[in-house]
Design a protein around this motif. Structure first.
Motif, PDB file in Angstrom:
ATOM      1  N   UNK A 262       0.775  -1.227   0.000  1.00 15.20           N
ATOM      2  CA  UNK A 262       0.000   0.000   0.000  1.00 15.20           C
ATOM      3  C   UNK A 262       0.808   1.279   0.000  1.00 15.20           C
ATOM      4  N   UNK A 263       2.151   1.177  -0.022  1.00 13.94           N
ATOM      5  CA  UNK A 263       2.977   2.386   0.004  1.00 13.94           C
ATOM      6  C   UNK A 263       2.831   3.152  -1.302  1.00 13.94           C
ATOM      7  N   UNK A 264       2.996   4.460  -1.224  1.00 18.70           N
ATOM      8  CA  UNK A 264       2.872   5.298  -2.409  1.00 18.70           C
ATOM      9  C   UNK A 264       3.990   5.005  -3.398  1.00 18.70           C
ATOM     10  N   UNK A 265       3.678   5.122  -4.677  1.00 20.19           N
ATOM     11  CA  UNK A 265       4.670   4.937  -5.727  1.00 20.19           C
ATOM     12  C   UNK A 265       5.303   6.290  -6.027  1.00 20.19           C
ATOM     13  N   UNK A 266       6.616   6.323  -6.167  1.00 30.33           N
ATOM     14  CA  UNK A 266       7.297   7.583  -6.449  1.00 30.33           C
ATOM     15  C   UNK A 266       7.003   8.038  -7.872  1.00 30.33           C
ATOM     16  N   UNK A 267       7.187   9.336  -8.100  1.00 27.23           N
ATOM     17  CA  UNK A 267       6.995   9.901  -9.427  1.00 27.23           C
ATOM     18  C   UNK A 267       8.241   9.732 -10.275  1.00 27.23           C
ATOM     19  N   UNK A 268       8.315  10.478 -11.355  1.00 26.12           N
ATOM     20  CA  UNK A 268       9.431  10.406 -12.271  1.00 26.12           C
ATOM     21  C   UNK A 268      10.675  10.972 -11.612  1.00 26.12           C
ATOM     22  N   UNK A 269      11.738  10.177 -11.540  1.00 27.17           N
ATOM     23  CA  UNK A 269      12.962  10.594 -10.857  1.00 27.17           C
ATOM     24  C   UNK A 269      13.688  11.678 -11.640  1.00 27.17           C
ATOM     25  N   UNK A 270      14.495  12.452 -10.931  1.00 30.23           N
ATOM     26  CA  UNK A 270      15.358  13.439 -11.597  1.00 30.23           C
ATOM     27  C   UNK A 270      16.418  12.702 -12.410  1.00 30.23           C
ATOM     28  N   UNK A 271      16.648  13.119 -13.644  1.00 26.05           N
ATOM     29  CA  UNK A 271      17.667  12.445 -14.450  1.00 26.05           C
ATOM     30  C   UNK A 271      19.090  12.838 -14.076  1.00 26.05           C
ATOM     31  N   UNK A 272      19.267  14.007 -13.448  1.00 23.67           N
ATOM     32  CA  UNK A 272      20.616  14.441 -13.115  1.00 23.67           C
ATOM     33  C   UNK A 272      20.614  15.669 -12.236  1.00 23.67           C
ATOM     34  N   UNK A 273      21.813  16.165 -11.916  1.00 25.95           N
ATOM     35  CA  UNK A 273      21.940  17.256 -10.950  1.00 25.95           C
ATOM     36  C   UNK A 273      21.386  18.578 -11.461  1.00 25.95           C
ATOM     37  N   UNK A 274      21.437  18.819 -12.767  1.00 27.20           N
ATOM     38  CA  UNK A 274      20.927  20.084 -13.280  1.00 27.20           C
ATOM     39  C   UNK A 274      19.427  20.207 -13.059  1.00 27.20           C
ATOM     40  N   UNK A 275      18.714  19.101 -13.145  1.00 25.39           N
ATOM     41  CA  UNK A 275      17.270  19.110 -12.905  1.00 25.39           C
ATOM     42  C   UNK A 275      16.962  19.155 -11.414  1.00 25.39           C
ATOM     43  N   UNK A 276      17.670  18.338 -10.641  1.00 23.42           N
ATOM     44  CA  UNK A 276      17.425  18.288  -9.189  1.00 23.42           C
ATOM     45  C   UNK A 276      17.678  19.637  -8.534  1.00 23.42           C
ATOM     46  N   UNK A 277      18.708  20.355  -8.975  1.00 24.33           N
ATOM     47  CA  UNK A 277      19.094  21.591  -8.302  1.00 24.33           C
ATOM     48  C   UNK A 277      18.838  22.842  -9.146  1.00 24.33           C
ATOM     49  N   UNK A 278      17.906  22.764 -10.072  1.00 25.97           N
ATOM     50  CA  UNK A 278      17.662  23.917 -10.944  1.00 25.97           C
ATOM     51  C   UNK A 278      17.305  25.162 -10.135  1.00 25.97           C
ATOM     52  N   UNK A 279      16.439  25.027  -9.152  1.00 27.55           N
ATOM     53  CA  UNK A 279      16.058  26.178  -8.312  1.00 27.55           C
ATOM     54  C   UNK A 279      17.257  26.723  -7.574  1.00 27.55           C
ATOM     55  N   UNK A 280      18.109  25.831  -7.082  1.00 29.49           N
ATOM     56  CA  UNK A 280      19.292  26.250  -6.343  1.00 29.49           C
ATOM     57  C   UNK A 280      20.261  27.016  -7.237  1.00 29.49           C
ATOM     58  N   UNK A 281      20.428  26.562  -8.470  1.00 23.83           N
ATOM     59  CA  UNK A 281      21.333  27.251  -9.392  1.00 23.83           C
ATOM     60  C   UNK A 281      20.844  28.670  -9.692  1.00 23.83           C
ATOM     61  N   UNK A 282      19.531  28.838  -9.812  1.00 20.79           N
ATOM     62  CA  UNK A 282      18.974  30.178 -10.034  1.00 20.79           C
ATOM     63  C   UNK A 282      19.261  31.064  -8.826  1.00 20.79           C
ATOM     64  N   UNK A 283      19.004  30.542  -7.625  1.00 21.71           N
ATOM     65  CA  UNK A 283      19.217  31.322  -6.400  1.00 21.71           C
ATOM     66  C   UNK A 283      20.693  31.638  -6.189  1.00 21.71           C
ATOM     67  N   UNK A 284      21.548  30.697  -6.550  1.00 26.65           N
ATOM     68  CA  UNK A 284      22.993  30.894  -6.418  1.00 26.65           C
ATOM     69  C   UNK A 284      23.458  32.068  -7.269  1.00 26.65           C
ATOM     70  N   UNK A 285      22.992  32.134  -8.505  1.00 25.78           N
ATOM     71  CA  UNK A 285      23.421  33.209  -9.387  1.00 25.78           C
ATOM     72  C   UNK A 285      22.757  34.529  -8.997  1.00 25.78           C
ATOM     73  N   UNK A 286      21.556  34.466  -8.451  1.00 26.08           N
ATOM     74  CA  UNK A 286      20.920  35.689  -7.938  1.00 26.08           C
ATOM     75  C   UNK A 286      21.744  36.254  -6.792  1.00 26.08           C
ATOM     76  N   UNK A 287      22.276  35.381  -5.948  1.00 26.91           N
ATOM     77  CA  UNK A 287      23.121  35.835  -4.837  1.00 26.91           C
ATOM     78  C   UNK A 287      24.391  36.481  -5.363  1.00 26.91           C
ATOM     79  N   UNK A 288      24.952  35.920  -6.449  1.00 31.07           N
ATOM     80  CA  UNK A 288      26.186  36.488  -6.975  1.00 31.07           C
ATOM     81  C   UNK A 288      25.937  37.857  -7.610  1.00 31.07           C
ATOM     82  N   UNK A 289      24.886  37.989  -8.389  1.00 30.65           N
ATOM     83  CA  UNK A 289      24.616  39.289  -9.011  1.00 30.65           C
ATOM     84  C   UNK A 289      24.303  40.340  -7.942  1.00 30.65           C
ATOM     85  N   UNK A 290      23.669  39.917  -6.848  1.00 32.89           N
ATOM     86  CA  UNK A 290      23.428  40.849  -5.733  1.00 32.89           C
ATOM     87  C   UNK A 290      24.748  41.249  -5.086  1.00 32.89           C
TER      88      UNK A 290
END
Length: 332
Positions: A262-290
């Motif tokens: 009865x456990x839930x089935x996981x969704x589509x896995x991230x294929x790699x780090x660029x997808x998993x951390x896309x939000x983080x990469x945006x925030x990282x560059x926002x911090x640098x431009x600031x």
């Protein structure tokens, strides 16, 4: 503001895209050793491409993003800082501890900020975990678990020059362990194995590792990494305290399948780090431009990068020598 991007391969192109989203295409200039690639990215993003790094500096840039091959990082960081230009540099600063120390010695007293690319510090889950630890919500922290599992191994051409799994891959777990817990590691004990492709073994590396680390207050951490996880890219952290336990990266896309009825089935896995951390990469560059626009302290300094690199070196030494290694043995 004008930002230069040196190197527009896979990660550099993403950084260029994220810089454009912050400052606009008219304010971004790129360069790459592959002129055709630079031209393609420039056309896609609507930015200007120049012939080389020296032309980037000549373009009157206010900040520099470095995403060229590792062996060119140190010289570019020093060049930019001496020119008074804030720098974002993909990890590592240099291929080894001695090289990182040399850069630190040359630019460490400068007020020009250098931000090193450890993007997990900008991931919302890790940010929340750090806040939970700092607030005392978990009570006394006693155990931390970290996982980095690649969906597939890197190429045979990449591995020999990668620095090995500890410096290339697990270094992110080592940095985020320090950052989330706010503590230093005092000792490590690492083991590794090769159960996959021969080319990793032939390069003197391993494709799976497990490390037990002791933090300054006695908290225990266990980190694991593997080049093989066919279920998908998996990066997680679990923090367990006397009052509560939390997890980072455990969501519908986690490639972890429960066999409980009865456990839930996981969704589509991230294929790699660029997808998993896309939000983080945006925030990282926002911090640098600031950082370019308003100044302030770097969110990830050369000293932070050095600390993670020292831990990676301690792990590698422990694995090769089959014994626990104190961080003091590696600290120069």
């Amino acid at each position: 503001m004008r930002v230069g991007v040196a190197g527009v391969g896979r990660i550099g192109a993403l950084h260029a895209e994220n810089v454009v989203s912050q400052v606009g295409s008219d304010a971004v200039v790129i360069a790459d050793a592959d002129a055709c690639r630079a031209a393609t990215i420039a056309e896609k993003l609507g930015v200007r491409a120049v012939g080389g790094v020296e032309e980037l500096f000549a373009a009157g840039i206010d900040g520099l993003v470095i995403a060229v091959p590792t062996d060119a990082h140190a010289a570019l960081v020093v060049h930019a800082v001496r020119a008074g230009i804030p720098v974002f540099c993909e990890k590592p600063i240099a291929p080894d501890i001695a090289g990182t120390l040399a850069v630190l010695e040359q630019v460490g007293t400068s007020r020009v900020p250098v931000q090193v690319g450890f993007q997990r510090r900008f991931d919302p889950g890790y940010v929340a975990a750090r806040a939970a630890v700092a607030s005392g919500a978990l009570g006394q922290l006693h155990t931390v678990l970290g996982f980095t599992l690649d969906a597939a191994p890197p190429s045979a051409e990449y591995v020999p020059g990668s620095g090995g799994i500890f410096r290339d891959c697990l270094v992110h777990d080592l940095d985020i362990l320090r950052w989330v817990t706010g503590q230093e590691v005092v000792s490590v004990y690492a083991v590794g194995s090769n159960l996959g492709a021969d080319y990793i073994r032939e390069a003197g590396d391993v494709d799976a590792v497990a490390v037990t680390l002791t933090l300054a207050d006695g908290t225990l951490a266990q980190l694991t990494a593997s080049r093989y996880n066919g279920a998908g890219y998996d990066v997680r952290m679990e923090l367990r305290g006397h009052l509560d336990s939390i997890a980072v990266g455990l969501d519908a896309r986690s490639p972890l399948r429960s066999v409980e009825p009865g456990a839930n089935v996981t969704g589509l896995a991230y294929p790699g780090f660029l997808d998993r951390f896309r939000t983080a990469y945006v925030a990282e560059m926002a911090a640098f431009t600031a950082l370019i626009a308003t100044g302030g302290s770097s969110p990830c300094t050369i000293s932070d990068a050095l600390a993670a690199f020292v831990l990676a070196e301690a792990c590698d030494r422990s694995r090769r020598e089959g014994r626990p290694v104190t961080v003091a043995e590696v600290t120069v």
